[in-house]
Write an enzyme that holds these catalytic residues in place. Structure first.
Site, mmCIF file in Angstrom:
data_model
loop_
_atom_site.group_PDB
_atom_site.id
_atom_site.type_symbol
_atom_site.label_atom_id
_atom_site.label_comp_id
_atom_site.label_asym_id
_atom_site.label_seq_id
_atom_site.Cartn_x
_atom_site.Cartn_y
_atom_site.Cartn_z
ATOM 1 N N TYR A 189 34.927 52.469 45.827
ATOM 2 C CA TYR A 189 35.490 52.415 44.462
ATOM 3 C C TYR A 189 37.004 52.692 44.467
ATOM 4 O O TYR A 189 37.738 52.240 43.602
ATOM 5 C CB TYR A 189 34.743 53.401 43.561
ATOM 6 N N LYS A 207 39.783 55.859 36.910
ATOM 7 C CA LYS A 207 38.775 56.445 36.015
ATOM 8 C C LYS A 207 39.008 57.946 35.838
ATOM 9 O O LYS A 207 38.771 58.489 34.747
ATOM 10 C CB LYS A 207 37.357 56.175 36.534
HETATM 11 N N1 LIG Z 1 29.670 47.496 35.751
HETATM 12 C C1 LIG Z 1 29.632 48.761 36.127
HETATM 13 O O1 LIG Z 1 28.971 49.128 37.126
HETATM 14 C C2 LIG Z 1 30.353 49.799 35.327
HETATM 15 C C3 LIG Z 1 29.965 51.139 35.407
HETATM 16 C C4 LIG Z 1 30.658 52.098 34.678
HETATM 17 C C5 LIG Z 1 31.743 51.716 33.881
HETATM 18 N N2 LIG Z 1 32.103 50.383 33.835
HETATM 19 C C6 LIG Z 1 33.256 50.036 33.007
HETATM 20 O O2 LIG Z 1 32.825 49.239 31.927
HETATM 21 C C7 LIG Z 1 33.948 48.511 31.429
HETATM 22 C C8 LIG Z 1 33.528 47.066 31.197
HETATM 23 O O3 LIG Z 1 33.251 46.435 32.417
HETATM 24 P P1 LIG Z 1 31.945 45.566 32.695
HETATM 25 O O4 LIG Z 1 31.243 46.209 33.844
HETATM 26 O O5 LIG Z 1 31.235 45.280 31.437
HETATM 27 O O6 LIG Z 1 32.553 44.224 33.321
HETATM 28 P P2 LIG Z 1 33.163 42.896 32.648
HETATM 29 O O7 LIG Z 1 33.803 42.177 33.777
HETATM 30 O O8 LIG Z 1 32.131 42.200 31.862
HETATM 31 O O9 LIG Z 1 34.265 43.484 31.656
HETATM 32 C C9 LIG Z 1 35.560 43.857 32.074
HETATM 33 C C10 LIG Z 1 36.485 43.357 30.989
HETATM 34 O O10 LIG Z 1 37.833 43.769 31.230
HETATM 35 C C11 LIG Z 1 38.634 42.727 30.707
HETATM 36 N N3 LIG Z 1 40.025 42.810 31.170
HETATM 37 C C12 LIG Z 1 40.476 42.781 32.452
HETATM 38 N N4 LIG Z 1 41.828 42.804 32.445
HETATM 39 C C13 LIG Z 1 42.223 42.861 31.132
HETATM 40 C C14 LIG Z 1 43.481 42.901 30.466
HETATM 41 N N5 LIG Z 1 44.644 42.870 31.141
HETATM 42 N N6 LIG Z 1 43.495 42.961 29.111
HETATM 43 C C15 LIG Z 1 42.342 42.982 28.399
HETATM 44 N N7 LIG Z 1 41.124 42.939 28.965
HETATM 45 C C16 LIG Z 1 41.069 42.868 30.326
HETATM 46 C C17 LIG Z 1 37.934 41.457 31.189
HETATM 47 O O11 LIG Z 1 38.364 40.314 30.463
HETATM 48 C C18 LIG Z 1 36.488 41.827 30.907
HETATM 49 O O12 LIG Z 1 36.109 41.413 29.605
HETATM 50 C C19 LIG Z 1 35.066 48.712 32.458
HETATM 51 O O13 LIG Z 1 35.924 49.743 32.015
HETATM 52 C C20 LIG Z 1 34.293 49.167 33.683
HETATM 53 O O14 LIG Z 1 35.098 49.904 34.577
HETATM 54 C C21 LIG Z 1 31.427 49.434 34.506
#
Ligand SMILES: NC(=O)c1ccc[n+]([C@@H]2O[C@H](COP(=O)([O-])OP(=O)(O)OC[C@H]3O[C@@H](n4cnc5c(N)ncnc54)[C@H](O)[C@@H]3O)[C@@H](O)[C@H]2O)c1
Length: 254
Positions: free
Chosen positions: A153, A160
């Site tokens: 990570y 984070k």
């Molecule tokens: N998937 C996992 O395992 C997980 C676990 C815990 C937390 N998260 C967090 O959840 C959140 C959403 O991620 P996800 O897993 O749904 O994946 P996802 O890829 O569906 O969403 C990530 C989003 O970030 C957006 N993004 C990236 N760069 C950007 C920018 N410059 N301006 C605006 N938007 C931008 C993308 O367009 C996308 O919609 C993130 O913060 C991620 O770190 C994810």
């Protein structure tokens, strides 16, 4: 009556229907909210995904690295709703060199991008929406437990950790505006963001086995439910908090 009846919610971060944000938007609508979405880059794709929601939702362009997009956001959102009661930050990005076991060699430029998009943007988004939150409300962000150094990570973990701290400072400064700021620390989920992490499979293999409640890597609903609950009136005195939605992994030894 849904728990978000009458509330106006801005949801960022919908990319595919596997996005955590997609489940948040869907559940929020089912609970009675009016939802406005923002999308980044592939807007036509986001618009296509938005059509799968129970109700049509407008999609506005937002690159959190663009001061112009942030500066005009309140006015653009204001064309669709007369204020906001909730804002969801579901945005994360780190260049490939910042992930996957390359921690010692990542350049500052790549780290800076990760921090700008994944950490600083929590503050920028909240401040951009402030003019629409005159009656107070709730801001919720998506976190991944940053109390440990995880495999692969890397700098996203540092981002984070910064997000967790940023959330507490935002809670301090937005509390007087009657705005609550909280994070949902989700376990690993198979989204586009996750698939772009080299070695993400390490989480896929270990998490379900470690979680006291078990863990479904394809189910974004538990994390979305926590986001919706935090934006409802059922957490009126909770701010600066991190709610773990990870099957319980954060609470047990390896
Ligand atoms: N998937 C996992 O395992 C997980 C676990 C815990 C937390 N998260 C967090 O959840 C959140 C959403 O991620 P996800 O897993 O749904 O994946 P996802 O890829 O569906 O969403 C990530 C989003 O970030 C957006 N993004 C990236 N760069 C950007 C920018 N410059 N301006 C605006 N938007 C931008 C993308 O367009 C996308 O919609 C993130 O913060 C991620 O770190 C994810």
């Amino acid at each position: 009556m849904g728990i978000l009846e009458g509330k106006r919610i801005l949801v960022t971060g919908v990319l595919t229907d596997a996005s955590i944000a997609f489940s948040v938007a869907k559940l929020a609508q089912e609970e009675g909210a009016t939802v406005v979405l923002t999308g980044f880059g592939r807007l036509s794709l986001v618009e296509r995904i938005a059509k799968r929601l129970p109700e049509p939702a407008p999609v506005l362009e937002l690159d959190v690295q663009s001061n112009e997009h942030l500066g005009t956001l309140a006015a653009r959102v204001g064309e669709h709703v007369d204020g906001l009661d909730g804002v969801v930050h579901s945005i994360g990005f780190a260049p490939q060199t910042a992930l996957g076991g390359n921690f010692l060699n990542t350049t500052w430029e790549d780290v800076a991008t990760a921090l700008h998009v994944s950490t600083y943007s929590f503050k920028s988004l909240a401040v951009a929406c402030l003019p629409l939150m005159k009656e107070g409300g709730a801001v919720v962000g998506l976190d991944f437990d940053a109390t440990k150094a995880w495999p692969v990570y890397d700098w996203m973990g540092v981002a984070k950790a910064g997000l967790e701290s940023c959330s507490r400072y935002l809670a301090r400064d937005l509390g007087p505006h009657n705005i609550r700021v909280n994070l949902v620390a989700a376990g690993p989920l198979r989204t586009m963001a996750a698939k772009s992490i080299p070695g993400f499979k390490e989480f896929e293999d270990s998490w379900p086995a470690k979680a006291p409640l078990g863990w479904d890597l394809a189910d974004t609903i538990p994390a979305a439910k926590a986001c919706v609950a935090l934006m409802s009136d059922w957490f009126p005195a909770t701010t600066g908090e991190i709610v773990h939605v990870d099957g319980g992994v954060h609470a047990v030894g390896a």
